[in-house]
Design an enzyme around this catalytic site. Sequence first.
Site, PDB file in Angstrom:
ATOM      1  N   LYS A   1       2.438  11.734  15.469  1.00 54.17           N
ATOM      2  CA  LYS A   1       1.503  10.905  16.350  1.00 54.17           C
ATOM      3  C   LYS A   1       1.326   9.458  16.276  1.00 54.17           C
ATOM      4  O   LYS A   1       1.640   9.206  14.938  1.00 54.17           O
ATOM      5  CB  LYS A   1       0.145  11.693  16.336  1.00 54.17           C
ATOM      6  CG  LYS A   1      -0.729  11.451  15.055  1.00 54.17           C
ATOM      7  CD  LYS A   1      -1.452  10.158  15.214  1.00 54.17           C
ATOM      8  CE  LYS A   1      -2.039   9.889  13.581  1.00 54.17           C
ATOM      9  NZ  LYS A   1      -2.636   8.519  13.449  1.00 54.17           N
TER      10      LYS A   1
ATOM     11  N   ASP B   1      -7.023  14.858  11.897  1.00 59.08           N
ATOM     12  CA  ASP B   1      -5.869  14.856  12.827  1.00 59.08           C
ATOM     13  C   ASP B   1      -5.615  16.391  13.242  1.00 59.08           C
ATOM     14  O   ASP B   1      -4.707  16.315  14.221  1.00 59.08           O
ATOM     15  CB  ASP B   1      -4.821  14.185  12.236  1.00 59.08           C
ATOM     16  CG  ASP B   1      -5.358  12.597  12.343  1.00 59.08           C
ATOM     17  OD1 ASP B   1      -6.087  12.027  13.120  1.00 59.08           O
ATOM     18  OD2 ASP B   1      -4.648  11.662  11.551  1.00 59.08           O
TER      19      ASP B   1
END
Length: 284
Positions: free
Chosen positions: A10, A136
């Site tokens: 990401k 996350d």
Amino acid sequence: MKVFEKAPAKINLSLDVLHKREDGYHEVEMVMTMVDLADRIEMQELPRDTIIISSQAGYIPLDEKNLAFQAARLIKDRYDVKQGVYIHLDKKIPVAAGLAGGSSDAAATLRGLNRLWRLGIGADELQKLGAELGSDVPFCVTGGTAIARGRGEKLEPIESPPQCWVILAKPPINVSTSEIYGKLNAAGIRKHPSTEGVLRAIREKRFDLLCGELGNVLEEVTLDLYPEVRQLKEVMIKLGAEGVLMSGSGPTVFGLVSKETKIPRIYNGLRGFCKDVFAVRLLT
């Protein structure tokens, strides 16, 4: 039976810290999306009640310090699974890079074991499990593009950014997320990124506007502690990347590039500074 899962990296298009919370975490507001750089996770059931992890990468822990191991143990304990599992991590995402490689491995492990053991766990529940492993992980469970709030676990899916190329470059240093957050003075942040500006650029599919609205409040900490990250960012801008930002707590810097013809010059120029350089697309 074997199952395979991809664990994409990401990047943060914006990362804002609103304040430090009473529980010691920071209240964040981030826009995150995924890129086509991914680890590959292979999972195979074992007859005995154990968790075994292997990897071709010689620089990651293969025991309870590994987030994929923790994900397997969590799902086994929570759902009283007595079978064991062998997990192989084919690592492509650099470690301690600000790209959520470990978090994405954990999320892929949750998804894969849900399939392997036919547990029927819904996406919302998988995200809740992920939140127990790291901030996350919930985002990495479902991927896509999202606004993340709270400490990262409150997710609002949004549409994809305008398609473009992404150059990722990681200098040969590792950065501790806890160290960077620990040195951040949330009350003294000089300039907050505009989450709304990033969202507007995405809604209007305005690549130029998106490049102008990128922002990450952790940069001021990491760039002061690690001058090589500042230098890498400056080099990427000089080489022609149109929107340049550090991802997460660093040290990886990414550049958004609209035209494929620009890629070779930027890629080759960055290879003179670090070996971990990747040219990928956004995952949309």
